[in-house]
Design a protein around this motif. Structure first.
Motif, short mmCIF file in Angstrom:
data_model
loop_
_atom_site.label_atom_id
_atom_site.label_comp_id
_atom_site.label_asym_id
_atom_site.label_seq_id
_atom_site.Cartn_x
_atom_site.Cartn_y
_atom_site.Cartn_z
N GLY A 84 10.34 -3.00 -10.85
CA GLY A 84 9.17 -3.26 -11.25
C GLY A 84 8.62 -4.74 -11.14
O GLY A 84 7.57 -4.97 -10.78
N ALA A 85 9.54 -5.48 -11.75
CA ALA A 85 9.16 -6.79 -11.87
C ALA A 85 8.81 -7.73 -10.39
O ALA A 85 7.85 -8.31 -10.10
CB ALA A 85 10.04 -7.76 -12.67
N GLU A 86 9.58 -7.19 -9.38
CA GLU A 86 9.45 -7.42 -8.05
C GLU A 86 8.01 -7.11 -7.44
O GLU A 86 7.31 -7.92 -6.84
CB GLU A 86 10.63 -7.12 -7.02
CG GLU A 86 10.34 -7.66 -5.69
CD GLU A 86 11.60 -7.40 -4.91
OE1 GLU A 86 12.94 -7.11 -5.25
OE2 GLU A 86 11.59 -7.54 -3.57
N ALA A 87 7.82 -5.78 -7.55
CA ALA A 87 6.59 -5.04 -7.14
C ALA A 87 5.53 -5.84 -7.79
O ALA A 87 4.53 -6.08 -7.39
CB ALA A 87 6.77 -3.76 -7.41
N ALA A 88 5.55 -6.25 -9.25
CA ALA A 88 4.68 -6.54 -10.01
C ALA A 88 3.99 -8.13 -9.41
O ALA A 88 2.96 -8.49 -9.92
CB ALA A 88 4.97 -6.73 -11.52
N LEU A 89 4.81 -8.80 -8.51
CA LEU A 89 4.30 -9.94 -8.05
C LEU A 89 3.39 -10.04 -7.23
O LEU A 89 2.53 -10.69 -6.89
CB LEU A 89 5.70 -10.60 -7.49
CG LEU A 89 7.01 -11.13 -8.01
CD1 LEU A 89 8.10 -11.42 -7.14
CD2 LEU A 89 6.61 -12.06 -8.77
N ASP A 90 3.05 -8.75 -6.82
CA ASP A 90 1.66 -8.28 -6.02
C ASP A 90 0.62 -7.90 -6.71
O ASP A 90 -0.49 -7.36 -6.28
CB ASP A 90 2.01 -7.27 -4.98
CG ASP A 90 3.05 -8.06 -3.90
OD1 ASP A 90 2.85 -8.91 -3.37
OD2 ASP A 90 3.84 -7.03 -3.45
N THR A 91 0.67 -7.90 -8.02
CA THR A 91 -0.30 -7.65 -9.18
C THR A 91 -1.48 -8.19 -8.65
O THR A 91 -1.43 -9.69 -8.59
CB THR A 91 0.02 -7.84 -10.67
OG1 THR A 91 1.10 -6.92 -11.02
CG2 THR A 91 -1.03 -7.45 -11.40
N PRO A 92 -2.46 -7.84 -8.64
CA PRO A 92 -4.06 -8.49 -8.32
C PRO A 92 -4.52 -9.85 -9.39
O PRO A 92 -4.16 -9.33 -10.49
CB PRO A 92 -5.07 -7.57 -7.90
CG PRO A 92 -4.60 -6.41 -8.79
CD PRO A 92 -2.93 -6.51 -8.85
N PRO A 93 -5.03 -10.73 -8.96
CA PRO A 93 -5.31 -11.70 -9.76
C PRO A 93 -6.38 -10.98 -10.85
O PRO A 93 -6.17 -11.47 -12.07
CB PRO A 93 -6.23 -12.74 -9.06
CG PRO A 93 -5.62 -12.50 -7.78
CD PRO A 93 -5.24 -11.17 -7.55
N SER A 94 -7.10 -9.94 -10.57
CA SER A 94 -8.14 -9.42 -11.46
C SER A 94 -7.51 -8.94 -12.65
O SER A 94 -7.89 -8.95 -13.72
CB SER A 94 -8.90 -8.42 -10.70
OG SER A 94 -7.86 -7.35 -10.29
N TYR A 95 -6.17 -8.37 -12.63
CA TYR A 95 -5.49 -7.99 -13.60
C TYR A 95 -5.39 -9.17 -14.87
O TYR A 95 -5.74 -8.94 -15.96
CB TYR A 95 -4.18 -7.54 -13.41
CG TYR A 95 -3.17 -7.00 -14.40
CD1 TYR A 95 -3.34 -5.82 -15.17
CD2 TYR A 95 -2.21 -8.05 -15.03
CE1 TYR A 95 -2.33 -5.55 -16.28
CE2 TYR A 95 -1.44 -7.60 -16.10
CZ TYR A 95 -1.38 -6.31 -16.53
OH TYR A 95 -0.45 -6.21 -17.63
N PHE A 96 -4.75 -10.25 -14.34
CA PHE A 96 -4.37 -11.35 -15.19
C PHE A 96 -6.06 -11.84 -15.93
O PHE A 96 -5.91 -12.40 -16.96
CB PHE A 96 -3.88 -12.25 -14.43
CG PHE A 96 -2.45 -12.01 -14.02
CD1 PHE A 96 -1.46 -11.74 -14.93
CD2 PHE A 96 -2.32 -11.67 -12.95
CE1 PHE A 96 -0.32 -11.26 -14.77
CE2 PHE A 96 -1.28 -11.32 -12.19
CZ PHE A 96 -0.03 -10.99 -13.31
#
Lengths: 400, 400
Positions: A276-288
């Motif tokens: 999960g954590a590896e994939a979450a590195l691609d979380t779009p900036p909009s989430y943050f």
């Protein structure tokens, strides 16, 4: 019956945990509790993370590398690069939560009886890990009046003895929300260099810096590369506390080699959390951005509400999602228990963390509580109304 | 540069890990390696586990209870009941792998300098955890000639000093595969009772008992309920090593209360692993029967093949999926390295674990290796052919 270890006897029980039975009893009476007592965000974990776990399609849940899945360690260097933290994959060990990063760092750096200086109030579990490693915490009080700014370096210097082996900070701070400035950190850097100390920094809240203030990492400080150990976690970043994924980062090769031996003894960090954590590195900036906007609104509301209450003082934090408030009560441990045991307003109450658990100086924080603004605005509004009512009714009020 | 801790300097590096660079180099040369060196089974994790993780549909990956998800703790009592181990949910703490159960048990029971007696060869990471807790292991050699039976109780008694605080066993054993008999365990029970010691038992291989032999748990022994701590893991049971889910179990309330404080300091065990593990409690018996049949076939093949090789002796284990074989070599560390560095047969070789890492008596195990029969029969056949060829060609052979 054989006797348990001295360490086990001395191991501190969390002051929040002491309140749990009272919370459970209140729930049984049908009272709704607003949980402002723990840093468990109500924010959704990003889909990047959740979908990767769902779609992982592994047939055998195998051990990963003891230092963490290699592709994850490589990819995470790009994440740090965005924060101007330049590391390679040999300088990071993936740990089972930030907790294990702290535990391994303490075991790698300190001998039993060694002293580390930590500004207080500090994250209560530092007490647990130092006890487990027989390390002695020398607290240095940062005052609520200064908004929990770093105490003057001279005050640190006074605490240094031949036993002092390190300094530890949390930045942005849990439980204070304080964000250390560049000059504060440079002061610590000079001290660390002068006395050749280890410098441990818990920076798990770096995504939560507000008001345009600059996040300065210990990894940005030059000249102490071999002294610095960065302790990290994805728990808050992705609202994935239960994934138990953290990291220990250092440029000190001896420390990394020692830490790896401790990591090997426990075999590997959890596989699903890493996926999960590896994939979450691609979380779009909009989430943050959305999360940050939400926390700023919550903070602004809570701080204003608190400071409007007679006798309450709460400095405005620039980071994380906690604040420490001074309340007009005789004893915040008693008050927090009373909130659960004897109080409700429209069948609602609030659970707060007594601040005494975040200090190791006896008696410190006796009038303070930590509030985690991890609920939505509507719940926070109800919670603040409850608190206001409670302060009006609490028999141990110091207002009159 | 500040100095790392004494503990970190003394922390043993795994002898298997030392071979990893040689294995990596061999792979780069295009050599296929049969990995008999680690207990990472090739068996599929049951669908019950994998589907539960896939379908969990959680939106926030939250912390669980520090002792583990309550429904899981309740349900797992039924699993133990099937083995005639009668516990309730307050007598179990879910840990991050069996590793953490060992670490927490050691911290809860022993003071720095306390001694624990462990029959050797033993699981190498016991060295790491005892080092991390400053506990001193007093090994007692069980001989390959006796098939690694428990040494006579008098031999244990000779090692007891005022510093002795516990006895630790692994049953069925890693690395020996030995399954302790009821009378062997009763001998230990009497000793534990006489000297009021803690009795730690690592029983993570209970699903792997063969030849109709009885699995006897330390939890079955009467009269020492407050001395016993059961250390467990789902890693092997469900072939889910990377889930990092284990358990610490005891009827001793002081120990459980101490262990919970250590568990609280690290917040919670991994959420996804617990979700899978809870669902896996409904895995149909046919899964375990198939797995057991498979391991028996593998064991029978490997033991027969080994004992047919000139100069090789390997007792037949009744449990787990390991065996220790005595080889006609000058030094098994050198031999294992040579297998990776200088040998191949039809571009294939085997990776074995030198047994020296499982002994703490210097020089012990120098002619022995541990073999994990965790590959399918076809690969095991190729691996045994490789080993036979290697023994014929190894320059340090003691046969002539």
């Amino acid at each position: 019956m054989p006797k348990i270890s001295n360490k086990a006897s001395q191991m501190p029980a969390s002051p929040i945990r002491k309140l749990v039975p009272f919370a459970e009893a209140a729930k049984k009476r049908g009272v709704k509790i607003f949980h402002l007592n723990i840093g468990q965000p109500d924010i959704a974990t990003p889909d990047t993370f959740l979908n990767a776990v769902k779609n992982s399609n592994i047939k055998i849940v195998e051990y990963s590398h003891s230092a963490g899945i290699e592709s994850y360690r490589k990819k995470i260097c790009g994440y740090y690069k965005n924060y101007n933290i330049n590391i390679d994959s040999t300088e990071v060990i993936i740990t089972t939560g930030g907790s294990e990063a702290i535990a391994i760092a303490m075991m790698s750096c300190f001998n039993p009886g060694d002293e580390i200086i930590i500004p207080e109030p500090f994250y209560a579990n530092y007490n647990g890990f130092s006890c487990a490693s027989n390390v002695i915490i020398k607290p240095i009080i940062s005052s609520i009046e200064s908004g929990f700014a770093l105490p003057p370096i001279e005050e640190f210097e006074k605490l240094i003895t031949p036993k002092t082996k390190g300094i530890m900070i949390c930045n942005p701070g849990n439980p204070t929300g304080y964000l250390y400035s560049k000059s504060e950190l440079e002061g610590l850097r000079d001290l660390v260099k002068k006395h050749d100390l280890f410098f441990l920094s818990d920076e798990v809240y770096r995504e939560f810096c507000y008001d345009g203030k600059e996040y300065v990492s210990v990894m940005h400080l030059t000249g102490i590369e071999n002294n610095v150990i960065l302790l990290d976690s994805i728990s808050k970043r992705y609202s994935a506390c239960g994934a138990r994924i953290g990291a220990l980062i250092s440029k000190n090769k001896e420390i990394m080699s020692a830490a790896l031996k401790f990591a090997q003894a426990r075999l590997s960090p959890p596989t699903f959390g890493q996926i999960g954590a590896e994939a979450a590195l691609d979380t779009p900036p909009s989430y943050f951005e959305e999360v940050k906007t939400e926390y700023i609104a919550r903070r602004d509301f809570v701080i204003e509400a608190l400071n409007k209450m007679p006798g309450v003082f709460c400095p405005k934090p620039s980071g994380a999602f906690y604040c420490i408030a001074k309340l007009p009560v005789d004893n915040s441990d008693k008050f927090c228990q009373w909130l659960l045991e004897d109080f409700n307003f429209n069948n609602q109450t609030v659970m707060l963390a007594p601040a005494t658990g975040f200090y190791s100086t006896p008696g410190a924080g006796i009038h303070e509580v930590r509030i985690a603004y991890v609920l939505n605005l509507s719940d926070l509004k109800s919670a603040m109304i409850c608190l206001q009512e409670a302060l009006n009714k609490y028999p141990g009020s110091t207002l009159i």
